[in-house]
Design a protein around this motif. Structure first.
Motif, PDB file in Angstrom:
ATOM      1  N   ASP A 229     -10.330   0.298  -1.825  1.00  0.00           N
ATOM      2  CA  ASP A 229      -9.679  -0.744  -2.622  1.00  0.00           C
ATOM      3  C   ASP A 229      -8.841  -0.090  -3.715  1.00  0.00           C
ATOM      4  N   GLU A 230      -7.743   0.509  -3.299  1.00  0.00           N
ATOM      5  CA  GLU A 230      -6.858   1.160  -4.257  1.00  0.00           C
ATOM      6  C   GLU A 230      -5.527   0.431  -4.236  1.00  0.00           C
ATOM      7  N   ASP A 231      -4.744   0.628  -5.291  1.00  0.00           N
ATOM      8  CA  ASP A 231      -3.404   0.076  -5.251  1.00  0.00           C
ATOM      9  C   ASP A 231      -2.638   0.824  -4.172  1.00  0.00           C
ATOM     10  N   LEU A 232      -1.987   0.043  -3.314  1.00  0.00           N
ATOM     11  CA  LEU A 232      -1.413   0.651  -2.122  1.00  0.00           C
ATOM     12  C   LEU A 232      -0.096   1.327  -2.434  1.00  0.00           C
ATOM     13  N   ARG A 233      -0.004   2.576  -2.009  1.00  0.00           N
ATOM     14  CA  ARG A 233       1.283   3.234  -1.992  1.00  0.00           C
ATOM     15  C   ARG A 233       1.849   3.050  -0.591  1.00  0.00           C
ATOM     16  N   LYS A 566       1.795  -4.334   0.711  1.00  0.00           N
ATOM     17  CA  LYS A 566       1.433  -3.582  -0.483  1.00  0.00           C
ATOM     18  C   LYS A 566       0.370  -4.256  -1.354  1.00  0.00           C
ATOM     19  N   ASP A 567       0.380  -5.587  -1.411  1.00  0.00           N
ATOM     20  CA  ASP A 567      -0.639  -6.249  -2.224  1.00  0.00           C
ATOM     21  C   ASP A 567      -1.903  -6.516  -1.416  1.00  0.00           C
TER      22      ASP A 567
ATOM     23  N   SER B 191     -11.196 -10.153  -3.212  1.00  0.00           N
ATOM     24  CA  SER B 191      -9.980  -9.375  -3.423  1.00  0.00           C
ATOM     25  C   SER B 191      -9.805  -9.095  -4.913  1.00  0.00           C
ATOM     26  N   ARG B 192      -9.490  -7.843  -5.234  1.00  0.00           N
ATOM     27  CA  ARG B 192      -9.267  -7.472  -6.627  1.00  0.00           C
ATOM     28  C   ARG B 192      -7.848  -7.835  -7.045  1.00  0.00           C
ATOM     29  N   ILE B 193      -6.918  -7.666  -6.114  1.00  0.00           N
ATOM     30  CA  ILE B 193      -5.508  -7.905  -6.439  1.00  0.00           C
ATOM     31  C   ILE B 193      -5.223  -9.400  -6.526  1.00  0.00           C
ATOM     32  N   GLU B 586     -13.391  -6.319 -12.495  1.00  0.00           N
ATOM     33  CA  GLU B 586     -12.138  -6.083 -11.771  1.00  0.00           C
ATOM     34  C   GLU B 586     -11.895  -7.144 -10.709  1.00  0.00           C
TER      35      GLU B 586
END
Lengths: 603, 603
Positions: A229-233, A566-567, B191-193, B586
């Motif tokens: 669960d990371e911000d997607l690059r 990306k999100d 979902s965190r986002i 988060e």
């Protein structure tokens, strides 16, 4: 209206038809690719995953009802065609595998009609990816994506077959696992039976595969789904797939040896490409020094040169300042680019700033041997001459320099090298250039956490000869870790694991874990290690990236059937979606956002 | 202290050694199974996943230091032994595959020591399952569990190979999907986002595989992890694995045909057992009528007999009352059990009550032809005689009857039949008896929801000849659905899917979905169906259950490396665990329980 296919049986896929079947009756089923109506003739191209075949309906020859039906077909209708294979009466279509032949139809059924699709089903589409992802079921009909998924399927089949033959057991490890705060962020799964408790989706089966070694499974393989669960690059997905393996009673060379045979067979059988064995090996230190990267692209040269010694007493403060602070000065010789316009050099300077560099110093050697440089005025001619000599500079070359902390210099020149390699087309796009990177540092200093963190993970074995350094100079300890790099991409990596109590304890100590912390996170593994652990080592490939490179694609989304954007949402299903209130209640959870609204109202 | 294996290379697994290697130097590595010290001799059995080999250290012959080291070995130490293969000097051990030979050692290294394990590593353990699951890494060292996991690995490899050869593509479908309220309960992933939004873990890849057919993939296979958040019964796991497939341009017979060839090859290559093809087929109606079950165990007879017509005018109110309310009266003839003690019959009566029956009526035919019966007094002799005749009753037989609604009678007598089959050992435990069950009802009436629900799922195709009934008598409509049953266990099931807009709309109408409801749940599939859908059908096997039966095990936990227990927790890792407060923040989630505590405090 959809007709039934009852009583019909497909005899061939479209692309399987050849001139050898001339005169034979066949039945194909597929999608109408196109439909041309030309002076009493109706040409219908029928497509399935194997290819396209032309069906020719002809006035006077084809039964009238059939001809009429064929004329009404539209793109993406699903049809079944029964007819006879004939050599083409018209010109052979060289661009089609079945271009020599056509079907003269005796029967046609419309199995399903289609509205006009939002974009045409064709290779190399120009349609925006957002639209393609929303209608992914149509996008996946395009031959390029079909080839990608077929290639991926082939890779998976061959991978499993190879490792099964090598005595690896496929073992499934849990998806609903224990969440740990260490490392990247876990996806959590709330438990209904234990309200307030959560499972974690695995970031990798690391602990389980080590436990399988403790359990005597000897060799393990799994093509395993992993989650982060990371911000997607770009080129990251919230879920991705690893070819994950672990072996008992082995050392570095054993892991490398079996994987070289794997890669060789994979590339030979899937792509028809011979991988030169043994694959070249390079230590991490050498890779950083020469290429500024632990995943060097060896399809071209243009290596980094350390000129710190040459410039250490020069007059240019940017160089000497960096050196005074323990940094380094390194350069790239961009052969034959001495005439690069200033504007372009400025762009490269902007590029390296993304990697933390403050700027780029340059020397453009003109064809007449004179020099244009951003810093010539700070140097004597002699200093400049020795710098150029150190760089093997010749008339027409462009020399680019970065001066900073070692990491910044490596990162920025390493990235710049790859960028210039692409811009100047310095390499063969069809080449596959492998290299093993070995002897990684065991630890990395984290400024953020003000402690050492594990470069791979806390179970990575230090190199025996560096063990004494672990107390005195932990940053210098090298690990029995290795990455396999292809064309500048890390496609896999692994390590020998610690299997000794005392080394593991020391490792946790260096990482700043108390015994309690280590136990609360990895207790079951540490317990397992009390009952006889075999020496073991493993490796994991990123399947999606590997297939992307094999397929010659630029994005891993093009080798994943249903990727996320990306999100981390899916444009087709619209997941994630708000949960049913009843579901949340069963889980004993409240969504905080709603609470805030309530607070605001009460104000 | 652990010694390194540097410089050593394993040459064989223990079980690979044979007399053919006599005189040869070998190196094996594994766990100390046992260690016997007998008059100057030390016998050490070394175990790995392939088997056990005996190593003999002998005073005077073995170097003294080595002998001493060997004497100190304890169970589960990990060792490396280098030595020469010799024929045994002592008696051959017939119970061991390597029983003819032993190793005469020249080198011994202790790679890892072990504490005394909490239970001995041996086959057919008596250790409580809870303890075994806590120390699963030790439990999995036991040869029976190792064999199970090796068998499972073999099944997976062969399955993928077979279907790849048949033109199936392996395609990975997402784990982070869209949650739908229909069907069983989804596991949710916050979902965190997108705070307040959730993914659902898949209960099966059903919708994705149908979309892959829309996408022209033609044939799809995946060994897919599936999730259901249900209260666990025996033999259910919160996560489980399906062999999942889907085929385009096929009907029922095509799916059955390829799967029969699969099962035949699987059982031949893995177990050496020939499956008789074609596998018998039975309609759902016949299975219920004859065996009271849609997964009949055909290893034995003892079929149900419908005696409703025979008893419809008799004097026994329990029978006629049930018939008056539209029910049925059916019986089992338990051959040769006429002398079963009353107490045992009472136990069987208690047994069927779990299945909703109010009781069991019995007739015990004595050897002399006289009758003991719970209801003889309500019947004339003639009525009793014709009942016995209808049941083919002979002296020494026990006749058992249930009278109730059809479903209750089927369920209770079907279960009773299987129970008696086990108790009386009516079948060959080593037999594998397959049957396809076909023509399932399309719909089931749900008392709870007061509407029809889909027996398989809402995309199942009705049988063409029953389509007219869908408006007039929906309960009578049969589906193109099929299950594959092995020894009374459903090991797989599937159906032909609806691929026509109008039939699908009708189906949702019958199920009581508004257009909006259907769209909010399955919109992307319904959209996909507008652009040309091939006729398609599929099937999914429960891998764990299939392997359990092949391995002759009683519990699926014995074929899963790291299973969960009834409350869906893992005894080894203790998952699920409370989440870190930071993680919850988060995700924008609150755990309700804590809120309650706060409320209570504020009172």
């Amino acid at each position: 209206m959809a007709e039934s296919m009852q009583g019909l049986k497909r005899t061939h896929r479209c692309g399987e038809l050849t001139a050898a079947l001339e005169g034979q009756q066949v039945t194909v089923m597929g999608w109408v690719q196109k439909n041309r109506n030309k002076g009493g003739l109706v040409f219908v191209d029928v497509r399935d995953r194997s290819g396209v075949i032309q069906v020719v309906f002809e006035e006077g020859k084809t039964e009238a009802g059939l001809l009429e039906k064929a004329a009404k077909l539209r793109a993406e209708y699903v049809v079944a065609v029964t007819g006879t294979v004939e050599k083409r009466s018209g010109a052979v279509n060289e661009s089609l595998a079945t271009g020599e032949i056509e079907i003269i139809p005796e029967g046609l059924r419309v199995l399903s009609e289609s509205q006009t699709p939002p974009f045409p089903i064709e290779e190399h589409t120009k349609t925006r990816e957002e639209v393609r992802l929303k209608y992914r079921y149509l996008d996946l009909r395009r031959p390029d994506l079909q080839r990608n998924l077929m290639l991926k399927s082939r890779v998976m089949t061959l991978t499993r077959q190879f490792f099964a033959e090598e005595g690896f057991l496929e073992v499934e490890t849990p998806m609903l696992g224990k969440t740990t705060p260490e490392g990247a962020r876990d996806y959590l799964v709330p438990s209904r039976i234990h309200p307030g408790c959560f499972y974690g989706l695995p970031q990798s089966p690391q602990l389980y595969k080590q436990l399988l070694m403790c359990a005597g499974m000897d060799r393990y393989i799994q093509i395993a789904r992993c989650f982060r669960d990371e911000d997607l690059r770009a080129d990251r997905q919230p879920e991705f797939t690893q070819i994950d393996m672990e072996l008992s009673f082995v050392d570095v060379d054993d892991v490398i040896e079996v994987n070289e045979r794997y890669l060789s067979r994979l590339f030979r059988e899937v792509l028809g490409i011979e991988v030169q064995l043994p694959i070249r090996r390079m230590t991490w230190q050498e890779a950083m020094d020469r290429f500024g990267s632990d995943k060097p692209d060896l399809r071209f040269g243009m290596e980094l040169t350390d000129v710190s010694d040459v410039v250490k007493d020069c007059g240019f403060g940017v160089f000497t300042g960096a050196l005074d602070q323990g940094g380094t000065v390194r350069g790239l010789n961009v052969k034959g680019q001495g005439a690069m316009p200033r504007k372009k050099i400025d762009k490269l300077t902007a590029f390296v700033k993304d990697y933390g560099a403050k700027g780029l110093a340059y020397v453009a050697i003109q064809e007449d041997g004179s020099v244009k440089s951003s810093f010539a005025k700070f140097m004597t001619e002699e200093e400049m001459a020795s710098l150029i000599r150190a760089m093997d500079g010749e008339p027409g070359d462009l020399l680019l320099f970065a001066a900073d902390k070692q990491k910044v210099v490596w990162d920025s020149l390493g990235a710049l090298r790859v960028e210039l390699g692409k811009q100047l087309e310095l390499f063969d796009k069809n080449a596959f250039c492998f290299v093993w990177i070995t002897e990684f540092p065991l630890l990395e200093w984290s400024e953020e956490q003000n402690r050492y963190v594990a470069m791979h993970h806390p179970f990575t074995m230090p190199m025996e000869e560096d063990l004494p350094l672990i107390d005195t100079d932990p940053g210098k300890v090298r690990a029995k870790a290795y990455d396999i790099v292809l064309n500048g991409n890390e496609i896999g990596g692994g390590s020998v694991r610690i299997h000794q109590d005392d080394v593991q304890e020391k490792m946790f100590e260096v990482l700043g874990f108390t015994k309690e912390q280590a136990y609360s996170q990895f207790g079951f593994l540490l317990d397992a290690f009390k009952y006889g652990v075999p020496p073991h080592a493993g490796l994991a490939y990123g399947l999606d990236r590997l297939v992307m490179l094999m397929a010659g694609q630029e994005s891993i989304r093009d080798v994943i059937a249903f990727p996320k954007v990306k999100d981390a949402s899916c444009l087709m299903t619209e997941a994630p979606t708000p949960a049913d209130q009843k579901q949340l209640e069963e889980l004993g959870l409240l969504v905080k956002k709603e609470e805030k609204t309530a607070d605001e109202k009460s104000l």
